[in-house]
Enzyme design. Structure first.
Site, PDB file in Angstrom:
ATOM      1  N   ASP A  48       0.868  -1.184   0.000  1.00  0.00           N
ATOM      2  CA  ASP A  48       0.000   0.000   0.000  1.00  0.00           C
ATOM      3  C   ASP A  48       0.897   1.224   0.000  1.00  0.00           C
ATOM      4  OD1 ASP A  48      -2.607  -1.177   0.242  1.00  0.00           O
ATOM      5  OD2 ASP A  48      -1.970  -1.801   2.246  1.00  0.00           O
ATOM      6  N   HIS A  55      -0.266 -18.209  11.135  1.00  0.00           N
ATOM      7  CA  HIS A  55       0.773 -17.190  10.970  1.00  0.00           C
ATOM      8  C   HIS A  55       0.429 -16.031  11.908  1.00  0.00           C
ATOM      9  CE1 HIS A  55       3.775 -14.765   8.744  1.00  0.00           C
ATOM     10  NE2 HIS A  55       2.905 -13.770   8.799  1.00  0.00           N
TER      11      HIS A  55
END
Ligand code: FAD
Length: 273
Positions: A99, A256
């Site tokens: 981003d 994760h």
């Protein structure tokens, strides 16, 4: 045993480095498959990610894995990063679009993570195990959930080996996403990303930005605990550990953890599992 992995951001100051070392030292005891290091799109941590990956590998003896983002960096920069990571002994990368604040994308840059996966495969064959991102609650910029799934398939077809999801607190969203992906012919492992809860107001801001929904009943509980830090911690750990348990029981191929460079919130969950 369900494989686990941990994610860190690259420290920039001596103090942050010390904190990272402390957290890595503690979390290493849980025998993670790898520890990944984020990459700030737009070049902000351009030099810190490789340095941190190297630190994990040489100083801590763990499989340090770099994230690579493709917006804000040109192909040549990405090529030299990949060469550097190969030289450091890396055989796994997390390939992302990233981003960037608007206006920072230079011409000639890649637009989507699928193009980065293509570049990695074209230039490094099967050397790297390529992880990509997936969004059980839909990427915030996607036209709709089905278009996002089709775009996910493009990344997989480009050569991704497995995916790590954005964090979520709703297991139905994950299991449905996996079912939908399988129906589209996506057969790679889709590993849930788990965000332990430490700073709730920060989490609410993050969640607004990345489109992760925090259940209302959790928000109400947190509000009720107010400044009672012990209750907040105990509740948050119980809640996220229960989420992990449901995911494992439902067949999730791994977990994760987004550690935010802290060990305690993640350890509190792992101890409960
Ligand atoms: P893409 O897969 O390229 O998708 C981005 C958007 O474009 C989606 O809306 C998708 O539907 C759409 N799209 C994709 N392909 C097409 C196409 N062909 N045509 C039209 N639309 C398309 N950010 C960082 O800056 N650094 C990090 O280290 C980092 N690590 C992350 C790790 C994980 C596990 C996750 C889940 C996210 C991470 N992010 C990181 C955030 C990520 O960069 C953002 O969510 C970003 O907005 C999208 O990245 P992506 O790789 O999923 O992009």
């Amino acid at each position: 045993m369900t494989p686990i992995s941990f994610e860190f951001y690259p420290p920039k100051t001596e103090e942050q480095r010390t904190q990272l070392d402390r957290s890595v030292q503690k979390l290493k005891a849980h025998a993670p498959q790898f520890m990944s290091v984020t990459f700030g799109a737009g070049g902000s941590t351009l030099s810190h990610t490789p340095e941190t990956v190297q630190r994990l590998r040489s100083q801590h003896g763990v499989a340090g894995v770099p994230h690579i983002t493709c917006v804000g960096g040109n192909r040549e920069e990405i090529r030299s990063l990949l060469k550097l990571y190969r030289a450091l002994g890396c055989d796994r990368v997390v390939a992302l679009r990233g981003d960037t604040p608007s206006g920072m994308v230079r011409s000639g840059d890649m637009r989507y993570a699928s193009e980065l996966v293509e570049l990695i495969r074209a230039e490094h064959g099967d050397h790297f195990h390529v992880e990509v991102a997936a969004y059980p609650e839909t990427h915030p910029q996607a036209e709709d959930a089905l278009a996002d799934l089709r775009h996910f398939k493009i990344k997989v077809d480009a050569g991704a080996n497995s995916a790590i999801t954005q964090y979520f607190y709703n297991t139905d969203a994950y299991f449905r996403f996996v079912d939908d992906a399988r129906a589209l012919g996506i057969d790679i492992p889709i590993i849930p990303g788990i965000m332990p809860i430490s700073n709730f107001s920060q989490l609410r801001r993050f969640s607004e930005a990345c489109g992760a929904e925090i259940p209302r009943w959790v928000v109400q509980r947190m509000r009720a605990y107010g400044d009672d830090v012990d209750s907040v911690r105990a509740f948050a750990s119980d809640f996220v550990a229960a989420l992990c348990r449901r995911l494992i029981e439902g067949g999730a191929p791994g977990l994760h953890f987004y550690t935010l460079n802290l060990s305690k919130p993640t350890q509190a969950i792992l101890q409960r599992l």
